[in-house]
Design an enzyme around this catalytic site. Structure first.
Site, PDB file in Angstrom:
ATOM      1  N   SER A  20       8.289 -57.528 -30.983  1.00  0.00           N
ATOM      2  CA  SER A  20       9.248 -58.216 -30.614  1.00  0.00           C
ATOM      3  C   SER A  20      10.190 -57.607 -29.873  1.00  0.00           C
ATOM      4  O   SER A  20       9.898 -56.375 -29.615  1.00  0.00           O
ATOM      5  CB  SER A  20      10.024 -58.447 -32.242  1.00  0.00           C
ATOM      6  OG  SER A  20      10.322 -57.324 -32.800  1.00  0.00           O
ATOM      7  N   TYR A  54      24.846 -58.971 -30.719  1.00  0.00           N
ATOM      8  CA  TYR A  54      26.372 -59.002 -30.421  1.00  0.00           C
ATOM      9  C   TYR A  54      26.754 -57.818 -29.750  1.00  0.00           C
ATOM     10  O   TYR A  54      26.026 -56.679 -29.908  1.00  0.00           O
ATOM     11  CB  TYR A  54      27.137 -59.189 -32.030  1.00  0.00           C
ATOM     12  CG  TYR A  54      27.493 -60.351 -32.485  1.00  0.00           C
ATOM     13  CD1 TYR A  54      26.916 -61.744 -31.964  1.00  0.00           C
ATOM     14  CD2 TYR A  54      28.366 -60.661 -33.520  1.00  0.00           C
ATOM     15  CE1 TYR A  54      27.097 -62.972 -32.432  1.00  0.00           C
ATOM     16  CE2 TYR A  54      28.715 -61.785 -34.266  1.00  0.00           C
ATOM     17  CZ  TYR A  54      27.920 -62.902 -33.512  1.00  0.00           C
ATOM     18  OH  TYR A  54      28.115 -64.107 -34.111  1.00  0.00           O
ATOM     19  N   GLY A 113      27.513 -54.205 -38.385  1.00  0.00           N
ATOM     20  CA  GLY A 113      28.193 -54.234 -37.001  1.00  0.00           C
ATOM     21  C   GLY A 113      28.974 -52.930 -36.721  1.00  0.00           C
ATOM     22  O   GLY A 113      29.425 -52.041 -37.862  1.00  0.00           O
ATOM     23  N   ASP A 114      29.225 -52.588 -35.487  1.00  0.00           N
ATOM     24  CA  ASP A 114      30.106 -51.369 -35.184  1.00  0.00           C
ATOM     25  C   ASP A 114      31.499 -52.023 -34.828  1.00  0.00           C
ATOM     26  O   ASP A 114      31.564 -52.993 -34.319  1.00  0.00           O
ATOM     27  CB  ASP A 114      29.435 -50.680 -33.923  1.00  0.00           C
ATOM     28  CG  ASP A 114      28.050 -50.060 -34.225  1.00  0.00           C
ATOM     29  OD1 ASP A 114      28.116 -49.642 -35.063  1.00  0.00           O
ATOM     30  OD2 ASP A 114      27.241 -50.118 -33.339  1.00  0.00           O
ATOM     31  N   ASP A 166      22.364 -44.157 -48.370  1.00  0.00           N
ATOM     32  CA  ASP A 166      21.711 -45.117 -47.540  1.00  0.00           C
ATOM     33  C   ASP A 166      20.741 -45.950 -47.696  1.00  0.00           C
ATOM     34  O   ASP A 166      20.757 -47.036 -47.464  1.00  0.00           O
ATOM     35  CB  ASP A 166      21.128 -44.078 -46.111  1.00  0.00           C
ATOM     36  CG  ASP A 166      21.353 -44.734 -44.703  1.00  0.00           C
ATOM     37  OD1 ASP A 166      22.279 -45.147 -44.346  1.00  0.00           O
ATOM     38  OD2 ASP A 166      20.069 -44.839 -44.152  1.00  0.00           O
ATOM     39  N   LYS A 173      20.363 -54.931 -49.666  1.00  0.00           N
ATOM     40  CA  LYS A 173      19.950 -55.885 -48.544  1.00  0.00           C
ATOM     41  C   LYS A 173      18.820 -56.654 -49.090  1.00  0.00           C
ATOM     42  O   LYS A 173      18.805 -57.979 -48.958  1.00  0.00           O
ATOM     43  CB  LYS A 173      19.867 -55.334 -47.285  1.00  0.00           C
ATOM     44  CG  LYS A 173      21.349 -54.649 -46.536  1.00  0.00           C
ATOM     45  CD  LYS A 173      20.811 -53.962 -45.484  1.00  0.00           C
ATOM     46  CE  LYS A 173      22.014 -53.155 -44.914  1.00  0.00           C
ATOM     47  NZ  LYS A 173      21.625 -52.382 -43.837  1.00  0.00           N
ATOM     48  N   GLN A 220      21.445 -40.996 -20.148  1.00  0.00           N
ATOM     49  CA  GLN A 220      22.079 -41.734 -21.089  1.00  0.00           C
ATOM     50  C   GLN A 220      21.668 -41.993 -22.404  1.00  0.00           C
ATOM     51  O   GLN A 220      22.362 -42.185 -23.699  1.00  0.00           O
ATOM     52  CB  GLN A 220      21.990 -43.213 -20.331  1.00  0.00           C
ATOM     53  CG  GLN A 220      22.827 -43.282 -19.016  1.00  0.00           C
ATOM     54  CD  GLN A 220      22.721 -44.510 -18.379  1.00  0.00           C
ATOM     55  OE1 GLN A 220      21.987 -45.384 -18.658  1.00  0.00           O
ATOM     56  NE2 GLN A 220      23.221 -44.756 -17.177  1.00  0.00           N
ATOM     57  N   PHE A 224      23.766 -41.134 -25.942  1.00  0.00           N
ATOM     58  CA  PHE A 224      24.104 -42.295 -27.048  1.00  0.00           C
ATOM     59  C   PHE A 224      23.305 -41.739 -28.248  1.00  0.00           C
ATOM     60  O   PHE A 224      23.798 -42.034 -29.461  1.00  0.00           O
ATOM     61  CB  PHE A 224      23.396 -43.410 -26.724  1.00  0.00           C
ATOM     62  CG  PHE A 224      23.377 -44.679 -27.479  1.00  0.00           C
ATOM     63  CD1 PHE A 224      24.543 -45.230 -27.876  1.00  0.00           C
ATOM     64  CD2 PHE A 224      22.350 -45.024 -28.303  1.00  0.00           C
ATOM     65  CE1 PHE A 224      24.663 -46.167 -29.060  1.00  0.00           C
ATOM     66  CE2 PHE A 224      22.383 -46.035 -29.278  1.00  0.00           C
ATOM     67  CZ  PHE A 224      23.697 -46.546 -29.310  1.00  0.00           C
ATOM     68  N   HIS A 274       9.555 -53.354 -32.744  1.00  0.00           N
ATOM     69  CA  HIS A 274      10.576 -53.771 -32.347  1.00  0.00           C
ATOM     70  C   HIS A 274      11.213 -53.070 -30.864  1.00  0.00           C
ATOM     71  O   HIS A 274      11.602 -51.879 -31.233  1.00  0.00           O
ATOM     72  CB  HIS A 274      11.656 -54.069 -33.129  1.00  0.00           C
ATOM     73  CG  HIS A 274      12.855 -55.099 -32.731  1.00  0.00           C
ATOM     74  ND1 HIS A 274      12.756 -56.145 -32.779  1.00  0.00           N
ATOM     75  CD2 HIS A 274      14.067 -54.718 -32.451  1.00  0.00           C
ATOM     76  CE1 HIS A 274      13.858 -56.912 -32.290  1.00  0.00           C
ATOM     77  NE2 HIS A 274      14.754 -55.797 -32.101  1.00  0.00           N
TER      78      HIS A 274
END
Length: 307
Positions: A20, A54, A113-114, A166, A173, A220, A224, A274
């Site tokens: 995916s 998003y 989300g962040d 965690d 979920k 980069q 990150f 993914h």
């Protein structure tokens, strides 16, 4: 990483792998054009689904909706819409779910989300909003029988004090109805394998799909990774050493490194992957070719906008 899996293994391996792809919504006309070039290039590989993210803080919500609608209308791909809890009330999130459902979306990626400040900033639940990914999964399942993917963290979420906390969140979920977990990217397959063992010992049986990040730019990615809490092994840094000003060789090395990682995971029993595409097709396409994912002649790709 175990690299004993050579590229000369059985030629049918691609038929046993499912992929995916993840895209992010464009911010302007030029980026939209590049995104659709990427989609057109990757669509013939027949991924199981493609997801559209998003931005941090839900900042690209409208563009996400528009991109998902266009994928539905102009391609044969199955889009999964990202949802987050950030900067929205429960009613607002429920409205977005309804909008996606009315368009025909049956797959979602549910994430806490962040914050708008980005990865590494302190998260604060929105007043009147869903507090975490587990609550968001519950909201989705109340509205329909959707296929819901959630996040997982082989090196634990940066905000989690320990793996037990965690994994307990992942279990919540799953209890709410998550179909699968897609991991944050990682570069050490042993970390992923140990994480899956922890998850299974906790009684979590849904598929754990490795999130794969092709190294478009090592500097980069390294920067990150530090913010995201993902370990960059020294052997990986050594592979890209001296290639800062040699993009062509950098891409060749990146394709080989990522294909190596995927094939090693296949040897360990993994079949679903993914890819975080960063809206760039060539490197992902090359990696898929190396692991045996090939175009299907009958696949309908993106329709010509001019038609």
């Amino acid at each position: 990483m175990n690299t004993k899996f050579p590229f000369s293994r059985r030629s049918d391996i691609g038929s046993r792998i499912h992929v995916s792809f993840e895209f992010f919504p464009p911010k302007n006309d030029e980026m939209e054009s590049k995104l659709w070039q990427t989609i057109e290039r990757l669509a013939p590989l027949s991924p199981d689904f493609v997801s559209v993210t998003y931005g941090a803080g839900g900042s690209t919500r409208e563009r996400t909706v528009r991109t998902v609608r266009r994928i539905l209308n102009e391609t044969a791909l199955k889009p999964a819409a990202h949802l987050t809890c950030v900067d929205a009330t429960q009613a607002e999130v429920d409205e977005v779910i309804g909008e996606f459902a009315a368009m025909g979306v049956r797959r979602f990626v549910a994430l806490r989300g962040d914050p708008k400040e980005g990865v590494g900033s302190a998260y604060q639940p929105h007043d009147g909003g869903y507090e975490n990914g587990a609550e968001l999964v519950g909201a989705l399942k109340r509205q329909g029988e959707f296929d819901v993917s959630v996040s997982a963290y082989p090196e634990k979420h940066p905000e989690s004090p320990d793996f037990a906390t965690d994994i307990e969140m992942l279990k919540r979920k799953v209890d709410q109805g998550a179909s699968r977990a897609i991991t944050q990217f990682f570069f050490d397959n042993d970390l992923f394998e140990r994480y899956v063992e922890r998850v299974r010992r906790a009684g979590i049986l849904i598929p754990i799909v490795p999130g794969i990040l092709p190294v478009h730019n090592f500097a980069q990615v390294s920067s990150f990774s530090k913010r995201a809490g993902a370990h960059v092994p020294q052997w990986l840094a050594d592979r890209f050493d001296g290639l800062e000003n040699d993009p062509q060789t950098h891409m060749l090395v990146a394709a080989a490194v990522t294909a190596e990682q995927v094939l090693d995971l296949v040897e360990r029993g993994v079949s679903d992957f993914h890819f975080y595409t960063m809206n760039r097709a060539d490197l992902v396409y090359a990696i898929c070719h190396l692991i045996g994912i090939r175009e299907k002649a009958s696949t309908r790709t993106v329709e010509s906008v001019a038609a």
